[in-house]
Design an enzyme around this catalytic site. Structure first.
Site, PDB file in Angstrom:
ATOM      1  N   HIS A  84     -17.237 -11.135 -57.596  1.00  0.00           N
ATOM      2  CA  HIS A  84     -16.695 -10.973 -58.955  1.00  0.00           C
ATOM      3  C   HIS A  84     -16.873  -9.532 -59.426  1.00  0.00           C
ATOM      4  CE1 HIS A  84     -15.626 -15.040 -59.771  1.00  0.00           C
ATOM      5  NE2 HIS A  84     -16.852 -15.525 -59.882  1.00  0.00           N
ATOM      6  N   CYS A 116     -11.377 -18.599 -56.015  1.00  0.00           N
ATOM      7  CA  CYS A 116     -10.432 -18.910 -54.939  1.00  0.00           C
ATOM      8  C   CYS A 116     -10.402 -20.419 -54.769  1.00  0.00           C
ATOM      9  CB  CYS A 116     -10.931 -18.236 -53.659  1.00  0.00           C
ATOM     10  SG  CYS A 116      -9.901 -18.554 -52.220  1.00  0.00           S
ATOM     11  N   CYS A 125     -12.600 -15.913 -47.500  1.00  0.00           N
ATOM     12  CA  CYS A 125     -11.428 -16.337 -46.738  1.00  0.00           C
ATOM     13  C   CYS A 125     -10.595 -15.090 -46.433  1.00  0.00           C
ATOM     14  CB  CYS A 125     -10.615 -17.353 -47.525  1.00  0.00           C
ATOM     15  SG  CYS A 125      -9.714 -16.639 -48.913  1.00  0.00           S
ATOM     16  N   GLU A 130     -21.191 -13.766 -56.705  1.00  0.00           N
ATOM     17  CA  GLU A 130     -21.258 -12.974 -57.940  1.00  0.00           C
ATOM     18  C   GLU A 130     -20.922 -11.508 -57.672  1.00  0.00           C
ATOM     19  OE1 GLU A 130     -21.156 -14.479 -60.629  1.00  0.00           O
ATOM     20  OE2 GLU A 130     -21.917 -16.429 -59.999  1.00  0.00           O
ATOM     21  N   CYS A 147      -9.181 -13.321 -49.636  1.00  0.00           N
ATOM     22  CA  CYS A 147     -10.231 -12.676 -50.447  1.00  0.00           C
ATOM     23  C   CYS A 147     -10.769 -11.439 -49.728  1.00  0.00           C
ATOM     24  CB  CYS A 147     -11.366 -13.650 -50.742  1.00  0.00           C
ATOM     25  SG  CYS A 147     -10.933 -14.893 -51.974  1.00  0.00           S
TER      26      CYS A 147
END
Ligand code: ZN
Ligand code: ZN
Length: 176
Positions: free
Chosen positions: A133, A140, A164, A130, A167
């Site tokens: 975000h 993803c 990852c 969260e 990200c």
């Protein structure tokens, strides 16, 4: 100095949250703090659903976030948004607030023996997801990435609490 502020919203195991502060701080390269201010969840209770309205709680959290800060509310109460039966967490993309519930992360909820470590890991994944975000990361598809969207607790166990490669690169750019 930007800060990630964690606010327990009727979350009894505050010592669990203290353990998470340094992990969160490391992951997002930001200072973290734990609020001790009491937060009344009663106004957000929906008696028809016997759940708490996540959208309304987030809106309240947003109003208390100082500039550049991220605020994460964490509760043991059951959360919903009108279009879904339940949610593990909620955040506005690139917004200042996020919200997480541990309610459906307990093994005991699914007829299994309670596992405090597993619960802690699930809660941490929710929190990082969260917050991701809130920093502007979208969902993803890369297997194991913490930003993979999860509806069931089993899916939560299939991903890690790590971003990852792509990200992580995006997060670094977003937080610079
Ligand atoms: Zn998500
Ligand atoms: Zn990813």
């Amino acid at each position: 100095m930007p800060l990630i502020k964690i606010i327990p919203l009727q979350f009894p195991a505050v010592e669990e949250l203290e353990k998470m502060l340094s992990i969160i701080s490391n992951r997002f390269k930001m200072e973290t703090s734990l609020s001790t201010r009491p937060f009344d969840m009663n106004p957000y209770f929906n008696p028809v659903r016997s759940q708490y309205n996540a959208n309304e709680i987030i809106q309240k959290l947003v109003t208390s976030a100082a500039e550049n800060n991220k605020i994460v509310g964490i509760t043991e109460l059951d959360l919903f948004i009108p279009v879904l039966r339940y949610i593990f967490g909620q955040a506005y993309l690139g917004g200042s607030a996020a919200l997480v519930s541990g309610h459906r992360l307990h093994n005991s909820r699914y007829g299994l023996a309670e596992d405090p470590n597993l619960y802690f890991n699930r809660l941490l994944k929710c929190l990082i997801h969260e917050l991701g975000h809130a920093f502007g990361l979208k969902h993803c598809l890369k297997l194991g990435c913490v930003m993979v969207s999860t509806t069931y607790v089993e899916e939560m166990d299939q991903k890690s609490d790590l971003f990852c490669h792509s990200c992580q690169a995006e997060l670094t750019e977003l937080t610079q």
